[in-house]
Write a protein that holds these residues in place. Structure first.
Motif, PDB file in Angstrom:
ATOM      1  N   ARG A 234       0.834  -1.204   0.000  1.00 18.46           N
ATOM      2  CA  ARG A 234       0.000   0.000   0.000  1.00 18.46           C
ATOM      3  C   ARG A 234       0.865   1.248   0.000  1.00 18.46           C
ATOM      4  N   ILE A 235       0.243   2.346  -0.406  1.00 21.51           N
ATOM      5  CA  ILE A 235       0.889   3.652  -0.384  1.00 21.51           C
ATOM      6  C   ILE A 235       0.013   4.583   0.452  1.00 21.51           C
ATOM      7  N   TRP A 236       0.637   5.236   1.420  1.00 22.57           N
ATOM      8  CA  TRP A 236      -0.043   6.201   2.275  1.00 22.57           C
ATOM      9  C   TRP A 236       0.305   7.614   1.811  1.00 22.57           C
ATOM     10  N   ARG A 237      -0.692   8.476   1.782  1.00 28.35           N
ATOM     11  CA  ARG A 237      -0.466   9.893   1.458  1.00 28.35           C
ATOM     12  C   ARG A 237      -1.304  10.735   2.416  1.00 28.35           C
ATOM     13  N   ASP A 238      -0.649  11.617   3.122  1.00 25.40           N
ATOM     14  CA  ASP A 238      -1.325  12.507   4.080  1.00 25.40           C
ATOM     15  C   ASP A 238      -2.154  11.719   5.094  1.00 25.40           C
TER      16      ASP A 238
END
Length: 329
Positions: A234-238
């Motif tokens: 997964r990729i987390w942003r903010d």
């Protein structure tokens, strides 16, 4: 058993093991590297050697991770003697992702790309009978130990890069014995960080696209690799999940055996130099790039699979441009 490395309050490396629900410091172990070399020199199984050394105080590994006290689960006193390498087109389904990046048209009809040819070779000959040698895989070099990034630390993308994308993979960890024989320490999660836009321009740019940081860990699984590994990337942003997808690994989901991939790496004498460390990544079938994701500075990559303990997390940073000039001597 899972083993990893942390820094204590005196900035000294401590080797810890997780087994039976407890995480404890291994007595007398200066590093995973020294522990592995001792096992190789004495002909002792690594887990048996650890049990003989015994355990000290318990450790809250998750808390140490949050404090930035975890380091790569193996390193070398001289980073030039740690090699980051890998193989591609080894997983069932991976060819579709790669082929979509390298598609060519001729006279209006789709032709079989080099990616698909190599993937088919793996399907037909990547799992040879016992005692036989299978087809060699795609192979690439990522750099030496100076390119290795600790769990929790930033993956640095060069200013000139066209893309900064994750590749969730399983890596084999190896040391080379005094007689040149490779010894497998175990397996770990890895992020085989790459530049997929550069690779897509022309497949001959693959070598350029792979010369990037890589991270692996936080823990090394000692023993055999599970045949069917199911994890998440997964990729987390903010603080929110931007993208998430399951990833599969293990031989049940691969077109090559681990033994075949190991053979075609260590058949080269350059990779059998006594005392060296190898982190060899086995490929993936899951990329956010294939789903049209464009990563940004500050994004956090997270890769996890239950067999491998704590997830591997790394934020993305972009390096400042550097002017390089060659001077004549």
């Amino acid at each position: 058993m899972l083993i990893s490395q942390i820094l204590d309050d005196a900035e000294t490396i401590r080797v810890v093991a997780r087994s039976g629900g407890k995480t404890r410091i291994i007595n007398g172990a200066r590093s995973v590297y020294s522990l592995a070399m001792e096992a190789a020199r004495t002909g002792t199984g690594l887990e048996g050697l650890i049990e003989r050394k015994g355990y000290g105080e318990t450790v809250d590994l998750d808390a140490a991770y949050k404090k930035g006290r975890l380091v790569s689960p193996i390193n070398h006193p001289d980073p030039a003697h740690l090699h980051l390498t890998g193989t591609g087109l080894t997983h069932l389904g991976s060819a579709a992702t790669r082929d979509s990046m390298h598609k060519k048209l001729s006279d209006g009809e789709e032709q079989l790309t080099d990616s698909m040819k190599m993937f088919r070779m793996g399907l037909e000959g990547g799992k040879p009978a016992k005692g036989q040698i299978g087809v060699q895989p795609e192979w690439f070099y990522k750099g030496n130990g100076t390119m290795a990034v600790a769990p929790g630390a930033a993956l640095m993308s060069p200013a000139f890069a066209q893309d900064a994308g994750e590749e969730p993979e399983i890596a084999g960890i190896y040391v080379i014995g005094d007689d040149g024989a490779p010894f497998r320490v175990g397996f770990t999660l890895s992020n085989e960080f790459s530049d997929h836009v550069t690779e897509r321009v022309n497949y001959l740019f693959l070598a350029h696209s792979k010369l990037r940081n890589a991270s692996f860990g936080p823990e090394i699984l000692i023993g055999d690799l599970p045949a069917d590994i199911r994890g998440s990337s997964r990729i987390w942003r903010d603080g929110k999940v931007l993208w998430e997808k399951p990833f599969l690994s293990g031989e049940a989901n691969m077109s090559h055996t681990i033994a075949n991939l190991e053979h075609h790496h260590f058949k080269y004498s350059a990779f059998r130099q006594p005392g060296d460390v190898h982190v060899h990544m086995f490929g993936t079938a899951t990329l956010s790039f294939a789903d049209g994701v464009r990563t940004e500075e500050g994004d956090v990559f997270e890769i996890e699979a239950k067999d491998f303990g704590l997830p591997l997390r790394n934020p993305l940073e972009i390096e400042k441009p550097v002017k390089v000039a060659v001077k004549a001597l």
